[in-house]
Design a protein around this motif. Structure first.
Motif, PDB file in Angstrom:
ATOM      1  N   ALA A 224       0.864  -1.179   0.000  1.00 38.26           N
ATOM      2  CA  ALA A 224       0.000   0.000   0.000  1.00 38.26           C
ATOM      3  C   ALA A 224       0.901   1.230   0.000  1.00 38.26           C
ATOM      4  CB  ALA A 224      -0.911   0.002   1.226  1.00 38.26           C
ATOM      5  N   PHE A 225       0.587   2.196  -0.844  1.00 39.03           N
ATOM      6  CA  PHE A 225       1.388   3.428  -0.885  1.00 39.03           C
ATOM      7  C   PHE A 225       0.529   4.571  -1.398  1.00 39.03           C
ATOM      8  CE2 PHE A 225       2.222   1.085  -4.822  1.00 39.03           C
ATOM      9  CZ  PHE A 225       1.976   2.033  -5.804  1.00 39.03           C
ATOM     10  N   LEU A 226       1.003   5.783  -1.151  1.00 38.81           N
ATOM     11  CA  LEU A 226       0.267   6.992  -1.513  1.00 38.81           C
ATOM     12  C   LEU A 226       1.046   7.775  -2.551  1.00 38.81           C
ATOM     13  CD1 LEU A 226      -2.407   8.368  -0.375  1.00 38.81           C
ATOM     14  CD2 LEU A 226      -0.867   9.949   0.802  1.00 38.81           C
ATOM     15  N   ARG A 227       0.317   8.298  -3.551  1.00 42.20           N
ATOM     16  CA  ARG A 227       0.930   9.184  -4.552  1.00 42.20           C
ATOM     17  C   ARG A 227       0.209  10.527  -4.552  1.00 42.20           C
ATOM     18  NH1 ARG A 227       1.993   7.077 -10.401  1.00 42.20           N
ATOM     19  NH2 ARG A 227      -0.038   6.053 -10.303  1.00 42.20           N
ATOM     20  N   PHE A 228       0.980  11.560  -4.803  1.00 39.59           N
ATOM     21  CA  PHE A 228       0.474  12.932  -4.813  1.00 39.59           C
ATOM     22  C   PHE A 228       0.188  13.360  -6.242  1.00 39.59           C
ATOM     23  CE2 PHE A 228       1.510  17.513  -5.202  1.00 39.59           C
ATOM     24  CZ  PHE A 228       0.541  18.045  -4.368  1.00 39.59           C
ATOM     25  N   MET A 229      -0.991  13.935  -6.469  1.00 39.38           N
ATOM     26  CA  MET A 229      -1.341  14.379  -7.819  1.00 39.38           C
ATOM     27  C   MET A 229      -0.804  15.792  -8.029  1.00 39.38           C
ATOM     28  SD  MET A 229      -5.112  12.709  -8.474  1.00 39.38           S
ATOM     29  CE  MET A 229      -5.006  13.011 -10.250  1.00 39.38           C
ATOM     30  N   GLY A 230       0.476  15.856  -8.329  1.00 37.28           N
ATOM     31  CA  GLY A 230       1.195  17.108  -8.547  1.00 37.28           C
ATOM     32  C   GLY A 230       2.670  16.806  -8.655  1.00 37.28           C
ATOM     33  N   ASP A 231       3.496  17.840  -8.631  1.00 36.49           N
ATOM     34  CA  ASP A 231       4.935  17.661  -8.790  1.00 36.49           C
ATOM     35  C   ASP A 231       5.613  17.261  -7.484  1.00 36.49           C
ATOM     36  OD1 ASP A 231       5.081  18.083 -11.489  1.00 36.49           O
ATOM     37  OD2 ASP A 231       5.475  20.229 -11.336  1.00 36.49           O
ATOM     38  N   ASP A 232       6.832  16.752  -7.611  1.00 35.74           N
ATOM     39  CA  ASP A 232       7.571  16.235  -6.472  1.00 35.74           C
ATOM     40  C   ASP A 232       7.870  17.320  -5.442  1.00 35.74           C
ATOM     41  OD1 ASP A 232       9.095  13.980  -5.229  1.00 35.74           O
ATOM     42  OD2 ASP A 232      10.771  15.354  -5.552  1.00 35.74           O
ATOM     43  N   TYR A 240       2.426  10.948   5.256  1.00 36.24           N
ATOM     44  CA  TYR A 240       1.276  10.079   5.507  1.00 36.24           C
ATOM     45  C   TYR A 240       1.714   8.872   6.318  1.00 36.24           C
ATOM     46  CZ  TYR A 240       2.776   6.684   1.907  1.00 36.24           C
ATOM     47  OH  TYR A 240       3.467   5.736   1.182  1.00 36.24           O
ATOM     48  N   SER A 241       0.757   8.248   6.964  1.00 39.47           N
ATOM     49  CA  SER A 241       1.025   7.015   7.697  1.00 39.47           C
ATOM     50  C   SER A 241      -0.011   5.976   7.304  1.00 39.47           C
ATOM     51  CB  SER A 241       0.984   7.256   9.214  1.00 39.47           C
ATOM     52  OG  SER A 241      -0.314   7.657   9.624  1.00 39.47           O
ATOM     53  N   LEU A 242       0.400   4.706   7.344  1.00 44.63           N
ATOM     54  CA  LEU A 242      -0.482   3.574   7.080  1.00 44.63           C
ATOM     55  C   LEU A 242      -0.325   2.575   8.207  1.00 44.63           C
ATOM     56  CD1 LEU A 242       0.266   2.968   3.276  1.00 44.63           C
ATOM     57  CD2 LEU A 242      -1.746   4.087   4.234  1.00 44.63           C
ATOM     58  N   LEU A 274       4.017   0.480   2.461  1.00 45.63           N
ATOM     59  CA  LEU A 274       3.792  -0.556   3.472  1.00 45.63           C
ATOM     60  C   LEU A 274       3.720  -1.908   2.775  1.00 45.63           C
ATOM     61  CD1 LEU A 274       3.056  -1.431   6.377  1.00 45.63           C
ATOM     62  CD2 LEU A 274       0.661  -0.991   5.775  1.00 45.63           C
ATOM     63  N   ILE A 275       4.690  -2.774   3.049  1.00 45.90           N
ATOM     64  CA  ILE A 275       4.757  -4.099   2.425  1.00 45.90           C
ATOM     65  C   ILE A 275       4.376  -5.157   3.459  1.00 45.90           C
ATOM     66  CG2 ILE A 275       6.270  -5.804   1.348  1.00 45.90           C
ATOM     67  CD1 ILE A 275       7.865  -3.534   0.150  1.00 45.90           C
ATOM     68  N   ILE A 276       3.452  -6.029   3.069  1.00 46.57           N
ATOM     69  CA  ILE A 276       2.940  -7.060   3.969  1.00 46.57           C
ATOM     70  C   ILE A 276       3.091  -8.414   3.279  1.00 46.57           C
ATOM     71  CG2 ILE A 276       0.999  -7.718   5.425  1.00 46.57           C
ATOM     72  CD1 ILE A 276      -0.231  -4.929   4.364  1.00 46.57           C
ATOM     73  N   GLN A 277       3.818  -9.312   3.892  1.00 45.44           N
ATOM     74  CA  GLN A 277       3.923 -10.653   3.338  1.00 45.44           C
ATOM     75  C   GLN A 277       2.564 -11.343   3.417  1.00 45.44           C
ATOM     76  OE1 GLN A 277       7.075 -12.759   5.332  1.00 45.44           O
ATOM     77  NE2 GLN A 277       8.687 -11.606   4.267  1.00 45.44           N
TER      78      GLN A 277
END
Length: 304
Positions: A224-232, A240-242, A274-277
């Motif tokens: 699970a990860f978050l991306r921003f709709m805009g420039d870096d 953010y937290s998960l 966030l990586i989950i086996q």
């Protein structure tokens, strides 16, 4: 020999070597989005005829040195020369290795608007610097962030938000906190499957939350990860937290959202989330571990 083109008859090609204008070093130290000051320059307006002369007849893109020509004066770009098997696409004569130095000099004297002018860029740039600027222009359109298919749609952020909602039927939410439950009856079907994309609106911006399964080497995992709709440079203003867990255990991830300038695959393959086996995800799910029931919570905040 007459060229058949009055423009080239006036611009006789001379047997000299021409290099790119020596302004590239200067450009490197300046912002690529800073327009040239052109208020007093007479070559601000470029006629459509000159632009057409600088357009390759094969790929229709602007030509850059070396610009090739046949004995009749017809030109094409260096990238297309191998594609036409050394034959002029206009008159079918052999091309040879003749460079059109006159046209290269004409190009060096031009200043043109950015091709992303319709998206808001108002800069005017020297011909040989324009391509570099456009590759980094902050107004250049974004690619669709949807990862469930190879979508080729591009546009500005408002356009892409509407596209995600109307065409991809993506869930839209307002607020900076989220609580999602992911359920899959057969969690052993991984095969790089994208499961969920949700768009959040908060702080006057849009964020994409991705959740999917993929193979990490031989091990099936979820990410699970978050991306921003805009420039870096804007994405770095947010964090953010998960959190995911069950049976009295939990995993927590905190990070910075990645810009959608970075492709979904690039973010995923850098493991920036966030990586989950799978075994742990099934343990969090409880029961007989034959069905995935994973709850992911999180929040987004703006750094001060």
């Amino acid at each position: 020999m007459a060229s058949g083109n009055p423009f080239f008859d006036d611009l006789r090609c001379k047997p000299e070597v021409i290099d790119l204008p020596q302004n590239e070093d200067r450009l490197d130290s300046e912002s690529v989005n800073e327009p040239t000051q052109t208020a007093t320059k007479p070559n601000l307006i470029v006629s459509s005829n000159v632009r057409e002369l600088l357009e390759c007849p094969v790929c229709l893109n602007a030509m850059y040195p070396p610009i090739h020509q046949c004995l009749n004066g017809h030109t094409l770009c260096s990238g297309c020369k191998p594609r036409v098997h050394n034959r002029c696409p206009t008159c079918r004569h052999e091309l040879g290795n003749i460079r059109c130095l006159a046209l290269e000099k004409v190009a060096a004297s031009l200043e043109l608007p950015c091709k992303y002018q319709s998206y808001g860029c108002v800069g005017i740039y020297p011909y040989y610097s324009k391509l570099k600027h456009e590759s980094q222009c902050s107004y250049r359109p974004y690619s669709c962030p949807y990862a469930g298919s190879e979508c080729t749609v591009v546009g500005d952020i408002p356009f892409l938000v509407a596209h995600l909602k109307d065409d991809h039927k993506v869930d839209m939410h307002s607020g900076s906190t989220f609580n999602h439950r992911y359920v899959k009856s057969n969690p052993h079907e991984v095969e790089n499957a994208t499961w969920m994309l949700t768009v959040f609106s908060c702080f006057g911006q849009y964020f994409c939350l991705h959740f999917e399964a993929f193979q990490l080497g031989m091990a099936p995992v979820y990410i699970a990860f978050l991306r921003f709709m805009g420039d870096d440079n804007e994405a770095k203003n947010y964090s953010y937290s998960l959190e995911v867990g069950g049976n009295g255990r939990k995993l927590i991830w905190q990070g910075v959202p990645r810009s959608i300038r970075d492709s979904h695959r690039k973010v995923r393959d850098s493991f920036d989330g966030l990586i989950i086996q799978r075994n742990m995800a099934l343990f969090f799910s409880g029961g007989d571990r034959k069905e995935l029931k994973l709850r992911v919570t999180g929040r987004i905040w703006k750094e001060q």
